[in-house]
Design an enzyme around this catalytic site. Structure first.
Site, PDB file in Angstrom:
ATOM      1  CG  ASP A 160      57.983  50.377  24.059  1.00  0.00           C
ATOM      2  OD1 ASP A 160      58.909  49.900  24.719  1.00  0.00           O
ATOM      3  OD2 ASP A 160      57.502  51.515  24.260  1.00  0.00           O
ATOM      4  CD  GLU A 501      51.394  54.843  19.954  1.00  0.00           C
ATOM      5  OE1 GLU A 501      52.619  55.096  20.015  1.00  0.00           O
ATOM      6  OE2 GLU A 501      50.940  53.701  19.795  1.00  0.00           O
TER       7      GLU A 501
HETATM    8  C1  GCB Z   1      55.156  53.743  19.551  1.00  0.00           C
HETATM    9  C2  GCB Z   1      54.434  52.471  19.783  1.00  0.00           C
HETATM   10  C3  GCB Z   1      54.178  52.224  21.254  1.00  0.00           C
HETATM   11  C4  GCB Z   1      55.409  52.603  22.063  1.00  0.00           C
HETATM   12  C5  GCB Z   1      55.686  54.072  21.845  1.00  0.00           C
HETATM   13  C6  GCB Z   1      56.917  54.558  22.607  1.00  0.00           C
HETATM   14  O1  GCB Z   1      55.154  54.308  18.504  1.00  0.00           O
HETATM   15  O2  GCB Z   1      53.237  52.362  19.070  1.00  0.00           O
HETATM   16  O3  GCB Z   1      53.846  50.880  21.439  1.00  0.00           O
HETATM   17  O4  GCB Z   1      55.283  52.307  23.407  1.00  0.00           O
HETATM   18  O5  GCB Z   1      55.901  54.310  20.502  1.00  0.00           O
HETATM   19  O6  GCB Z   1      56.774  55.029  23.715  1.00  0.00           O
HETATM   20  O7  GCB Z   1      58.007  54.419  22.063  1.00  0.00           O
END
Ligand code: GCB
Length: 599
Positions: A160, A501
């Site tokens: 992403d 995250e």
């Molecule tokens: C995730 C990914 C990250 C994305 C994020 C999102 O799990 O690791 O690269 O940008 O979600 O915002 O969807």
């Protein structure tokens, strides 16, 4: 691999600036043999994409060419002459005049070409670098290239963030003596108030190796002879999160007392250890606060920019963050050096993002084919991944700021084949560095019930989006899911767990009194809901919000000018939640918050 530097025995020339530039086309045959056609120029260091308004250049799939003339200093006669490319994303081929001098696959680690027998000091040479942005099922990260009926190649990928490409970091030419220090490896141990600085020097050619360590005041505190050994430092100044202290280790190669080569690197004395469900730095429980970041700014794309570097670290300090993860690839070495000097703790990640055919930019589908299998991530992908781990650890092993390796982001660790794929890679990382814990950032679909690799990790890092991709707009339900999830992991594995995250897309200026996604209040309330849950979990060792700043992605119906989960906008203005995070992180510092009494 040592980052080049000027020393009493070495010279260093920076080759940044604007280079001639051309997109590869069928009629461009052996472009390195002559001056590139056309009048395009591209800035280095910077991704090329957003520098151009022509969509055919911005979105070009395949090779682009950079070219410039380089003068080899006339004083370099008799020296070894090396060209170094800090990064060519995702694969580079380097020509000096008509000759191929280096090829490298992997977009975020450096590579070199020895030009000693190829160039003549005092003469100019044409330097041409081809950079290929194509990703396949056997590259890290993976992707797919298809050729449409119009004959044009198109590319899709599972990560992403925009597939910025080109020469996003510096290019250098440097000299060393013919006999030279090739590598230095440092580890540190603490014994009471003293430290042992263990060193191994890889020197090429005959001569005697000696090392000495100076403190920040410039006083020599220890010396030793030989290519490996231990330096003992009494009353050591520790490298601490938020309070960096760096010694300097100077390595000298001499021949009968004549200096042949000399190289210095900063050394931070600190220990890292996982004990039970705690993450210890210098024997003290450490609680990570901060972000997953990206190398991403307007126009430059992933281009390294020292002004953004300084400003981003200023913002980390302002908000009270003590750490970040180099999501989703190794960052420029200047970033780690800055973190070393300023006491910011780093989780260092490979470029292995998107090893999951069931995820697309956070959205899900059932994988059409298994992620781990002949047509997905196969033995060749695994070999490429192993090479990425080798190059990451070779480059970053001496940085005190780096406290953990993250060997992949959101792979399909719930799918069959995951253990067979990852176990050897985890073993490899441990073999290359026994001093740092290992983690993987675990995807939502990998649960404590179905995950196949978590028992192999030292720390379990979770990427979770309760209140966004799941239970959007319903923080009450999200809180229950989160609580259940975190409890499950900590009870089953008894290891430290952290959130690598969590975040929500937020549009500055959108407001509501209710739980309305995209508003600044929702981002704030989503975060405080998470913090309540984190603080109740005894195995919880850290929180890194997704993301530090908004960043560019491919276009998509769920992306508005990119991913907007930043706590800062892409131009680094704080959204409302920045202030509440600041209040929390300044309050808790590096220690786990005390659970509320009703826990
Ligand atoms: C995730 C990914 C990250 C994305 C994020 C999102 O799990 O690791 O690269 O940008 O979600 O915002 O969807």
């Amino acid at each position: 691999m040592l980052k080049p530097q000027a020393t009493p025995t070495r010279d260093l020339i920076n080759l940044d600036g604007t280079w001639r530039f051309a997109v590869d086309t069928h009629d461009l045959v052996a472009p390195w043999e002559r001056v590139l056609p056309g009048r395009l120029e591209a800035a280095v260091p910077a991704s090329y994409n957003d520098q151009f308004v022509d969509p055919a250049i911005r979105g070009h799939v395949g090779v682009v060419w950079y070219q410039r003339t380089v003068f080899v200093p006339r004083g370099w006669g008799g020296e070894r002459i090396v060209l170094r490319i800090d990064a060519a994303t995702h694969a580079g081929s380097v020509y000096v005049e008509d000759r191929l001098v280096a090829e490298h696959v992997g977009g975020y680690t450096p590579f070199e070409a020895d030009l000693t027998d190829i160039v003549t000091p005092g003469e100019a040479v044409r330097l041409t670098i081809g950079v290929d942005n194509r990703l396949t099922n056997v590259t890290i990260p993976p992707g797919t290239v298809t050729t449409g009926p119009d004959g044009i190649q198109r590319q899709s990928y599972l990560h992403d963030f925009y597939n910025y490409a080109g020469l996003a970091r510096s290019v250098w030419m440097y000299s060393t003596p013919r006999r030279f220090v090739r590598d230095i490896a440092i580890t540190t141990e603490l014994i009471g108030s003293s430290a042992l600085v263990d060193f191994t020097i890889d020197a090429m050619g005959s001569g005697e190796v000696s090392v000495h360590l100076t403190d920040e005041a410039g006083a020599v505190v220890a010396r030793a002879d030989g290519a490996s050994g231990s330096l003992s430092v009494s009353d050591v100044h520790l490298w601490q999160p938020g309070a960096a202290y760096l010694y300097d280790l100077t390595v000298e190669l001499t021949d009968d007392e004549d200096l042949v080569d000399s190289f210095s690197i900063p050394v931070g004395v600190r220990t890292v250890e996982v004990r039970g469900n705690q993450f210890l730095i210098n024997g003290q429980p450490f609680y990570f606060t901060g972000f997953g970041k990206h190398e991403d700014t307007a126009i430059r794309g992933k281009g390294h920019d020292p002004a953004y570097l300084v400003h981003d670290f200023q913002l980390l300090d302002w908000i009270g963050a003590n750490s970040f993860r180099t999501s989703h690839y190794p960052y420029a070495e200047e970033v780690l050096e800055f973190a070393d000097r300023h006491g910011i703790v780093v989780i260092d990640e490979t470029a292995a993002v998107g090893l999951n055919l069931g995820v697309m930019g956070g959205l899900t589908g059932s994988p059409a084919i298994p992620t781990f299998g002949p047509d997905g991530c196969n033995d060749e992908t695994q070999a490429a991944h192993a090479q990425h781990i080798r190059e990451l650890i070779a480059r970053d092993k001496n940085h005190p700021s780096v406290v953990m390796w993250c060997i992949a982001n959101e792979p399909a660790t719930n799918e069959e084949g995951a253990r067979e794929y990852f176990a050897p890679l985890i073993d490899l990382a441990r073999e290359l560095d026994s001093t740092r814990p290992i983690t993987i950032a675990e995807v939502m679909f990998a649960t404590f019930e179905n995950d196949r690799v978590a028992d192999l990790l030292d720390v379990i890092s979770l990427n979770r989006y309760y209140g966004w991709y799941v239970a959007v707009g319903d923080l009450q339900t999200a809180e229950q899911y989160l609580e259940h999830d975190l409890r499950g992991w900590s009870e089953k594995f008894g290891k430290p767990i952290m959130m690598a995250e969590y975040g929500v897309d937020t549009l500055p200026g959108a407001h509501s009194v209710w739980d309305v996604p995209w508003t600044e209040e929702y981002q704030r309330d989503y975060l405080s809901m998470h913090h309540r849950v984190f603080d109740r979990n005894p195995s919880f060792v850290g929180e890194q919000v997704w993301n530090f700043a908004d960043f560019q992605t491919t276009v998509g119906i769920h992306r508005v000018e990119g991913n907007r989960k930043g706590i800062f906008s892409r131009d680094r203005k704080p959204k409302g939640a920045a202030h509440s995070l600041r209040e929390r992180w300044k309050r808790i510092g590096n220690r786990k918050p005390t659970p509320p009494t009703d826990a």
